[in-house]
Design a protein around this motif. Structure first.
Motif, short mmCIF file in Angstrom:
data_model
loop_
_atom_site.label_atom_id
_atom_site.label_comp_id
_atom_site.label_asym_id
_atom_site.label_seq_id
_atom_site.Cartn_x
_atom_site.Cartn_y
_atom_site.Cartn_z
N VAL A 24 -22.09 25.52 -15.89
CA VAL A 24 -21.02 26.05 -15.04
C VAL A 24 -21.36 27.49 -14.66
O VAL A 24 -22.21 28.13 -15.29
N PHE A 25 -20.68 28.00 -13.66
CA PHE A 25 -20.81 29.41 -13.30
C PHE A 25 -20.05 30.26 -14.32
O PHE A 25 -18.99 29.86 -14.79
N ALA A 26 -20.60 31.42 -14.65
CA ALA A 26 -19.96 32.33 -15.59
C ALA A 26 -20.23 33.77 -15.16
O ALA A 26 -21.23 34.04 -14.49
N ALA A 27 -19.36 34.66 -15.54
CA ALA A 27 -19.55 36.08 -15.24
C ALA A 27 -20.79 36.59 -15.97
O ALA A 27 -21.05 36.22 -17.11
N GLY A 28 -21.54 37.42 -15.28
CA GLY A 28 -22.73 38.02 -15.87
C GLY A 28 -22.44 39.41 -16.39
O GLY A 28 -21.33 39.93 -16.25
N PRO A 29 -23.44 40.05 -16.98
CA PRO A 29 -23.26 41.37 -17.58
C PRO A 29 -22.77 42.44 -16.59
O PRO A 29 -22.06 43.36 -16.98
N ALA A 30 -23.11 42.32 -15.32
CA ALA A 30 -22.71 43.35 -14.34
C ALA A 30 -21.44 42.97 -13.59
O ALA A 30 -21.06 43.65 -12.63
N ALA A 31 -20.76 41.91 -14.01
CA ALA A 31 -19.56 41.45 -13.30
C ALA A 31 -18.46 42.50 -13.34
O ALA A 31 -18.24 43.14 -14.37
N ASP A 32 -17.76 42.64 -12.23
CA ASP A 32 -16.60 43.53 -12.18
C ASP A 32 -15.34 42.69 -12.43
O ASP A 32 -15.42 41.48 -12.67
N ASP A 33 -14.18 43.32 -12.36
CA ASP A 33 -12.92 42.61 -12.63
C ASP A 33 -12.69 41.47 -11.66
O ASP A 33 -12.19 40.41 -12.04
N THR A 34 -13.07 41.64 -10.39
CA THR A 34 -12.88 40.58 -9.40
C THR A 34 -13.69 39.34 -9.76
O THR A 34 -13.19 38.22 -9.73
N VAL A 35 -14.94 39.55 -10.13
CA VAL A 35 -15.80 38.43 -10.50
C VAL A 35 -15.27 37.77 -11.78
O VAL A 35 -15.20 36.55 -11.88
#
Length: 173
Positions: free
Chosen positions: A141-152
């Motif tokens: 599945v898609f998941a937030a990465g280390p550089a993700a901001d609050d929107t992501v």
């Protein structure tokens, strides 16, 4: 009308579309993978206006997908060849080919991916390079990465909630 720019987006899909999302760009890359390198070859193959082809080639060079290689000084003429970044786009074109053949080739398949040695038709799928497993849901599945901001992070949390079974489904076991 000015199109929206995804230049500053954190989304990898948006960033990619910023470089190759215009359809002429993908068609130029397709032709580059088929061995075309010269302006007149692209123009003949695509039946594209010269000014549009110039803009698209310049954009692909600027994005680092193609590079110019001078083959004539007088008059100045360049080949356009794939860079490492451009060659990395090959799986995307293969995936688009397979998807297009599966869903939109009502009149029959005009172009397909085959084994270069045997000629056997390939069934392109995406696999995880670490495990060799197909990248199908629900295993990947898609998941937030280390550089993700609050929107992501919010977008990924919403997607995760949509995937989680509801209470009665979870208790059915």
């Amino acid at each position: 009308m000015q199109r929206k720019s995804f230049e500053g987006s954190l989304c990898p899909i948006a960033r990619s579309l910023e470089r190759v999302g215009e359809w002429w760009s993908m068609m130029i890359l397709r032709d580059a993978f088929h061995g075309l390198t010269r302006f007149d070859q692209f123009q003949r193959s695509l039946d594209i206006a010269p000014n549009m082809l110039t803009r698209r080639l310049n954009a692909l060079v600027e994005a680092g997908l193609l590079k110019r290689r001078r083959y004539n000084d007088h008059p100045p003429r360049d080949d356009y060849v794939l860079t490492a970044r451009g060659r990395d786009f090959r799986p995307v074109l293969i995936a688009l080919t397979a998807w297009g053949n599966r869903h939109f080739a009502d009149e029959g398949i005009a172009s397909q991916v085959v084994d270069a040695t045997t000629g056997a038709v390939a069934d392109p799928v995406m696999v995880d390079g670490l495990s060799g497993r197909r990248l199908d849901e629900p295993d990947f599945v898609f998941a937030a990465g280390p550089a993700a901001d609050d929107t992501v992070r919010r977008r990924m949390a919403f997607a995760r909630r949509r995937r989680e079974p509801t209470e009665p489904e979870a208790s059915r076991g």
